[in-house]
Motif scaffolding. Structure first.
Motif, mmCIF file in Angstrom:
data_model
loop_
_atom_site.group_PDB
_atom_site.id
_atom_site.type_symbol
_atom_site.label_atom_id
_atom_site.label_comp_id
_atom_site.label_asym_id
_atom_site.label_seq_id
_atom_site.Cartn_x
_atom_site.Cartn_y
_atom_site.Cartn_z
ATOM 1 N N ALA A 46 6.251 0.648 8.746
ATOM 2 C CA ALA A 46 6.476 0.766 7.303
ATOM 3 C C ALA A 46 5.869 -0.417 6.557
ATOM 4 O O ALA A 46 5.245 -0.243 5.500
ATOM 5 C CB ALA A 46 7.973 0.874 7.028
ATOM 6 N N TRP A 47 6.033 -1.625 7.093
ATOM 7 C CA TRP A 47 5.467 -2.814 6.453
ATOM 8 C C TRP A 47 3.952 -2.737 6.421
ATOM 9 O O TRP A 47 3.335 -3.055 5.410
ATOM 10 C CB TRP A 47 5.948 -4.072 7.178
ATOM 11 C CG TRP A 47 5.321 -5.312 6.640
ATOM 12 C CD1 TRP A 47 5.640 -5.946 5.476
ATOM 13 C CD2 TRP A 47 4.248 -6.037 7.234
ATOM 14 N NE1 TRP A 47 4.825 -7.038 5.318
ATOM 15 C CE2 TRP A 47 3.960 -7.122 6.382
ATOM 16 C CE3 TRP A 47 3.508 -5.879 8.398
ATOM 17 C CZ2 TRP A 47 2.964 -8.033 6.665
ATOM 18 C CZ3 TRP A 47 2.516 -6.802 8.687
ATOM 19 C CH2 TRP A 47 2.253 -7.860 7.816
ATOM 20 N N THR A 50 2.355 -0.879 3.630
ATOM 21 C CA THR A 50 2.376 -1.516 2.311
ATOM 22 C C THR A 50 1.155 -2.407 2.100
ATOM 23 O O THR A 50 0.880 -2.816 0.965
ATOM 24 C CB THR A 50 3.644 -2.372 2.103
ATOM 25 O OG1 THR A 50 3.623 -3.500 2.979
ATOM 26 C CG2 THR A 50 4.899 -1.544 2.307
ATOM 27 N N ASP A 53 -4.519 -1.149 0.272
ATOM 28 C CA ASP A 53 -4.849 -1.328 -1.139
ATOM 29 C C ASP A 53 -5.120 0.039 -1.764
ATOM 30 O O ASP A 53 -6.207 0.598 -1.638
ATOM 31 C CB ASP A 53 -6.082 -2.232 -1.274
ATOM 32 C CG ASP A 53 -6.399 -2.570 -2.712
ATOM 33 O OD1 ASP A 53 -5.469 -2.563 -3.539
ATOM 34 O OD2 ASP A 53 -7.575 -2.844 -3.009
ATOM 35 N N ALA A 57 0.654 5.402 -3.609
ATOM 36 C CA ALA A 57 1.219 5.373 -2.262
ATOM 37 C C ALA A 57 1.038 6.716 -1.555
ATOM 38 O O ALA A 57 0.703 6.767 -0.373
ATOM 39 C CB ALA A 57 2.694 5.008 -2.317
ATOM 40 N N TYR A 61 -0.611 7.339 2.109
ATOM 41 C CA TYR A 61 0.125 7.971 3.214
ATOM 42 C C TYR A 61 -0.574 9.240 3.697
ATOM 43 O O TYR A 61 -0.605 9.520 4.894
ATOM 44 C CB TYR A 61 1.553 8.306 2.786
ATOM 45 C CG TYR A 61 2.379 7.123 2.366
ATOM 46 C CD1 TYR A 61 2.068 5.822 2.763
ATOM 47 C CD2 TYR A 61 3.476 7.294 1.541
ATOM 48 C CE1 TYR A 61 2.835 4.747 2.358
ATOM 49 C CE2 TYR A 61 4.247 6.218 1.138
ATOM 50 C CZ TYR A 61 3.916 4.942 1.548
ATOM 51 O OH TYR A 61 4.684 3.884 1.150
#
Length: 109
Positions: A46-47, A50, A53, A57, A61
């Motif tokens: 998950a991190w 993030t 760039d 989102a 994904y």
């Protein structure tokens, strides 16, 4: 672009490893101790996403999904010892082309 590709590959490996830990515990009767590294791996996944760039989102994904599919087939072969067949490989290539279109396609300003 290279950074995004590396992040996606690392995220895919982290996600697959985390899910595989749960699989081992629930489906293979392994110790519940497999859950700790599985949860850590899923948090890392998950991190990592993030770090991509992207202004959206959901697009990041969605494009990641193509990389995940290809990485899952590599895991299938490398870890589980099951060689993907030609249909698996053709499907993965189609998914990677779709991911590239999402990431590299021209966007309206």
């Amino acid at each position: 672009m290279a950074k995004t590709g590396l992040v996606y590959v690392a995220a895919a490996l982290a996600e697959i490893a985390g899910c595989f830990g749960f699989w081992l515990w629930l489906r293979q009767g392994r110790s519940a101790l497999w859950l700790l590294p599985a949860l850590l791996s899923l948090a890392l996944f998950a991190w990592l996403l993030t770090l991509v760039d992207s202004a959206a989102a959901g697009r990041a994904y969605a494009a990641y999904g193509g990389v995940y599919i290809a990485a899952s087939l590599a895991w299938l072969w490398a870890v589980e010892g099951v060689r993907p067949d030609r249909w698996d490989c053709i499907g993965a290539v189609i998914c990677l082309i779709g991911a590239a279109l999402m990431l590299l396609g021209p966007r309206a300003a």
